[in-house]
Design an enzyme around this catalytic site. Sequence first.
Site, mmCIF file in Angstrom:
data_model
loop_
_atom_site.group_PDB
_atom_site.id
_atom_site.type_symbol
_atom_site.label_atom_id
_atom_site.label_comp_id
_atom_site.label_asym_id
_atom_site.label_seq_id
_atom_site.Cartn_x
_atom_site.Cartn_y
_atom_site.Cartn_z
ATOM 1 C CB CYS A 48 13.420 10.003 7.149
ATOM 2 S SG CYS A 48 14.588 8.988 6.251
ATOM 3 C CD GLU A 54 14.001 1.704 9.041
ATOM 4 O OE1 GLU A 54 14.467 3.003 9.575
ATOM 5 O OE2 GLU A 54 14.549 0.753 9.257
ATOM 6 C CE LYS A 88 -1.802 3.003 2.673
ATOM 7 N NZ LYS A 88 -1.572 4.929 1.746
HETATM 8 P P1 NAD Z 1 2.484 8.974 7.879
HETATM 9 O O1 NAD Z 1 2.760 8.162 9.086
HETATM 10 O O2 NAD Z 1 1.643 10.014 8.352
HETATM 11 O O3 NAD Z 1 2.043 7.924 6.248
HETATM 12 C C1 NAD Z 1 2.589 6.468 5.880
HETATM 13 C C2 NAD Z 1 1.759 5.973 5.247
HETATM 14 O O4 NAD Z 1 0.990 5.002 6.425
HETATM 15 C C3 NAD Z 1 0.995 5.820 4.358
HETATM 16 O O5 NAD Z 1 0.946 5.240 3.456
HETATM 17 C C4 NAD Z 1 -0.231 5.615 5.189
HETATM 18 O O6 NAD Z 1 -1.528 6.237 3.920
HETATM 19 C C5 NAD Z 1 0.118 5.032 5.869
HETATM 20 N N1 NAD Z 1 -1.108 4.757 7.245
HETATM 21 C C6 NAD Z 1 -1.489 5.927 7.815
HETATM 22 N N2 NAD Z 1 -3.005 5.867 8.930
HETATM 23 C C7 NAD Z 1 -2.252 4.473 9.142
HETATM 24 C C8 NAD Z 1 -3.278 3.719 9.796
HETATM 25 N N3 NAD Z 1 -4.363 3.952 11.016
HETATM 26 N N4 NAD Z 1 -2.724 1.903 9.807
HETATM 27 C C9 NAD Z 1 -2.552 1.873 8.377
HETATM 28 N N5 NAD Z 1 -1.143 2.373 7.676
HETATM 29 C C10 NAD Z 1 -1.825 3.834 8.186
HETATM 30 O O7 NAD Z 1 4.190 9.599 7.129
HETATM 31 P P2 NAD Z 1 4.405 10.348 5.793
HETATM 32 O O8 NAD Z 1 3.642 10.965 5.903
HETATM 33 O O9 NAD Z 1 3.399 9.715 4.837
HETATM 34 O O10 NAD Z 1 5.636 10.508 6.083
HETATM 35 C C11 NAD Z 1 6.627 11.448 6.916
HETATM 36 C C12 NAD Z 1 6.721 9.946 8.079
HETATM 37 O O11 NAD Z 1 7.597 9.512 7.186
HETATM 38 C C13 NAD Z 1 7.966 11.423 8.255
HETATM 39 O O12 NAD Z 1 7.992 11.227 9.911
HETATM 40 C C14 NAD Z 1 8.969 10.882 8.340
HETATM 41 O O13 NAD Z 1 9.931 10.738 8.975
HETATM 42 C C15 NAD Z 1 9.116 8.997 7.763
HETATM 43 N N6 NAD Z 1 9.718 8.434 7.630
HETATM 44 C C16 NAD Z 1 10.626 7.597 7.791
HETATM 45 C C17 NAD Z 1 11.821 7.039 7.250
HETATM 46 C C18 NAD Z 1 12.769 6.287 7.713
HETATM 47 O O14 NAD Z 1 13.097 5.769 6.460
HETATM 48 N N7 NAD Z 1 13.512 6.891 9.054
HETATM 49 C C19 NAD Z 1 11.992 7.300 5.091
HETATM 50 C C20 NAD Z 1 11.096 8.156 5.105
HETATM 51 C C21 NAD Z 1 10.174 8.784 5.930
#
Ligand code: NAD
Length: 494
Positions: free
Chosen positions: A283, A249, A174
């Site tokens: 990130c 992550e 997803k």
């Molecule tokens: P997000 O947590 O809002 O969404 C991430 C994913 O989770 C999306 O696909 C979203 O649809 C899904 N999601 C949301 N609610 C959910 C639920 N209740 N159940 C299951 N899935 C759900 O994050 P974002 O805004 O897409 O990305 C930004 C974040 O990602 C930042 O915090 C960033 O630091 C982090 N990030 C971390 C890394 C790493 O490797 N550590 C890499 C890239 C981004």
Amino acid sequence: MSQAFQNFIGGRWVSARSGRTFANLNPANGEDLGSFPDSDASDVADAVAAAATAQRAWRLTPAPKRAEILFRVGALIAARKEDLARAATREMGKILLETLGDVQEGIDMAYLAAGEGRRMYGVTTPSEMPDKWAMSVRVPIGVVGVITAWNFPFAVPTWKIFPALVAGNTVVFKPSEESPEMGVHLARLLTEAGLPAGVLNLVHGKGPSAGAPLVAHPGVHVVSFTGSNAVGTAIATECARLGKRVSLEMGGKNAILVMEDADLDLASRAIAWSAFGTTGQRCTAASRVIVHEKVYDDVARRVIEHARALRLGDGLDPATEMGPIVNVRQLEKVHAYVGIGAGEGANVATGGERATEGALARGSFYRPTVLTDVRPEMRVAQEEIFGPVVGFLRAKSVEDAIEINNRTPYGLSSSIFVGDVHRAFQAMRDLDTGIVYVNHGTTGAETHLPFGGTRGTGNGHREAGHTMLDAFTEWKSLYVDFSGRLQRAQIDNN
Ligand code: NAD
């Protein structure tokens, strides 16, 4: 009419059972890039069933043969690198130079994971009994649920999907609803490379309606997640309840330390690149700069100059140096944080406002922002902002700077600019993050090293590198007794 994209389930492109869709908008100008299925639990169930069926044959396909598909996909991605990068820039905004890098990471990951097809080493060891053989091998776990963020819309899914596949798992993916088109490209490329139907399934949709059912589905054995701490923590809680494996992550609050003997020109350019590259939405973005008090004003002045000089615009324009924030909601969150910082006593030295001149008015652009006089306990020094905002903090010594770095809930990446080799090694030892750079900004991970964070950034797993298979395999220990006798371990030989 915008293009209608679909889910990919069991080798077929299909709409959501409900028929609902959502729109994918270009953050640089609001252009409608296409409609995507707004899937729910019924679509997820179809995808998991297809993945479970496909896994029966896929796990028995020799690993070197599975890997050949990844070698082919690497070549296909390389041949279409520019088109893929353009599509990524259109849907999530970062400049073409950076989306080309994002796609390159996918190529690197394809070849790295493919190499595992002829390695995937186990361990053989002597048995304590005569005429008995002992060894351990990696085996796939089953169906992997992959849920990803939008900021590396191509690279991050490949870091999970390619190792999962080469190990013999099947996948339900997803992608983020902010970057769904890159998921479509990845599914098409893998299919063209020869991946059998059902081995990778793609389900578009929102987090609560499509992501949550994927986490909860009993047919999904592992969840691999990249995203925010709020969502990751909720997923981990659910996985604990269901007894599932989960690899997380999550966010960062990464810092660059600058000591008084550093090359200040190099440090300032690296800070600008780490803080404002991908519009601060990495990130690993530098969102804190911890500077020795003797050079604090000098470094801040240089970075403010870099920030003011950055050209904002559509990431497809070669002149653009910083693209938009992914959407207006995120822009408002970033702006609110600048207000919180100012309220806490930080000085907004440059930026701190939306950019709306000319064509920028059509997108979600925010000026590169530098906050000075930030103190370690402020919210802007503790919480992930995820936008083009960097805060400057003062330190009295390398020990003081390291201590400030370590005093946040996150532990992804850190960096130190320093001349003295002794202090460089001290920082490498004492900075409590999963990645440490010396005389280099906080971004720029290479795929053949483990990637991930300490403390609140993750749950101890590492992606890529020599650790890439850990989240996607079980260890199976195998004993072969060829003595023809009843031999009892711990009893007969003692
Ligand atoms: P997000 O947590 O809002 O969404 C991430 C994913 O989770 C999306 O696909 C979203 O649809 C899904 N999601 C949301 N609610 C959910 C639920 N209740 N159940 C299951 N899935 C759900 O994050 P974002 O805004 O897409 O990305 C930004 C974040 O990602 C930042 O915090 C960033 O630091 C982090 N990030 C971390 C890394 C790493 O490797 N550590 C890499 C890239 C981004």
